[in-house]
Scaffold this active site. Structure first.
Site, PDB file in Angstrom:
ATOM      1  N   LYS A 172       0.810  -1.204   0.000  1.00  0.00           N
ATOM      2  CA  LYS A 172       0.000   0.000   0.000  1.00  0.00           C
ATOM      3  C   LYS A 172       0.852   1.266   0.000  1.00  0.00           C
ATOM      4  CE  LYS A 172      -4.381  -1.710   1.814  1.00  0.00           C
ATOM      5  NZ  LYS A 172      -5.392  -1.629   2.883  1.00  0.00           N
ATOM      6  N   ARG A 209      -3.264 -10.038   5.437  1.00  0.00           N
ATOM      7  CA  ARG A 209      -3.844 -10.129   4.089  1.00  0.00           C
ATOM      8  C   ARG A 209      -2.821  -9.595   3.099  1.00  0.00           C
ATOM      9  NH1 ARG A 209      -6.678  -6.613   0.712  1.00  0.00           N
ATOM     10  NH2 ARG A 209      -8.314  -7.576  -0.581  1.00  0.00           N
TER      11      ARG A 209
END
Length: 287
Positions: free
Chosen positions: A227, A261
């Site tokens: 991210k 995740r």
């Protein structure tokens, strides 16, 4: 609020032990995911990727048909369902040991996915974008991942004003948790929502204070794979953000994350194994 997080969830008719952290692999059935290498166009390609994730040690496979990156294009419910339902059916047929998570904030897509074989609902909106989501989860009787977000994928980047970040997020999640419990939902996983209505600085404040989320009494999922908080801080691209992802996943494990995740399963599984070894955990490692 409870001070000790629950370490089991009931899924596929059995109790899943989360005292050993688990890895969730990401399968994006979208043409516009922020991480281009996670985009897949054909069912064969998806099955190949799922097989690789299972072989690498993933417990969960998270299927998403709607990109939630900032500014993502909106698609219809029917288009989202058409993307994910054939994948769920094929995964159940080919990989019956995998736990399938449907990544959606739409109750109708969640319902169709569970009826097609999904085992858990991963709602990035935490119920705010579909008033029927909590009732649907309760009716279906499957575990629910409750994530913190504000606004929509199209507007969330402008909704980052918090009086006190951690207490405010805990309050917002706690209120939803009470609502879910009142509806009879018992297996809930908390996701603080890295990158969703949070600046880079706020994401790192979340990371530093992850242990605060154990007050909610639920297993904790962390999704920071490749991210912006990583690649913007390191001044690299998403493709170059694997090392940073592994570092922050390890910090998450140190603070009690039960599920991480990720796009890259093998490095995450290795991080779990090494963290467990250095933590003095003597039980058999089963990922």
């Amino acid at each position: 609020m409870a001070q000790v997080s629950k370490k089991t969830i009931k899924i596929k008719g059995q109790l899943l032990d989360l005292s050993v952290p688990r890895v969730m692999g990401i399968l994006n059935i979208t043409p516009d995911s922020f991480y281009s290498d996670s985009r897949m166009a054909s069912l064969d390609e998806v099955m190949d990727r799922a097989e690789g994730m299972q072989n690498d040690g993933a417990t969960f496979i998270d299927i998403g048909g709607y990109s939630t990156r900032p500014g993502a294009r909106e698609i219809s419910v029917s288009e989202e369902a058409e993307r994910v339902l054939p994948v769920i059916e094929a995964l159940n047929k080919n990989f019956p040991d995998l736990i399938i998570s449907i990544d959606t904030f739409r109750s109708e897509v969640a319902r169709q996915s569970v009826l097609s074989g999904a085992h858990i609902i991963n709602d990035v909106a935490g119920g705010i974008l579909d008033d029927n989501m909590f009732d649907t989860v309760a009716e279906l009787g499957v575990p629910y991942i409750l994530m913190h977000m504000r606004g929509t994928p199209q507007t969330m980047s402008k909704l980052t004003d918090y009086d006190f970040l951690i207490p405010r997020i805990l309050k917002e999640l706690g209120e939803k948790l009470i609502n879910l419990r009142q509806k009879g939902v018992s297996d809930i996983i908390i996701d603080p929502g890295f990158g969703f209505a949070k600046t880079t600085a706020q994401n790192f404040e979340l990371m530093k204070n992850l242990t605060e989320f154990h007050k909610l009494g639920c297993p904790l999922l962390v999704g920071i794979s490749r991210k912006g908080m990583i690649y913007n801080t390191l001044n690299v691209s998403a493709k170059e953000a694997l090392t940073g992802t592994t570092v922050l996943n390890t910090i998450s494990l140190q603070q009690g994350a039960s599920i991480i995740r990720v796009h890259d399963v093998q490095p995450a599984v290795e991080a779990v194994k090494l963290w467990m070894a250095t933590s003095g955990v003597n039980e058999k490692i089963v990922i």
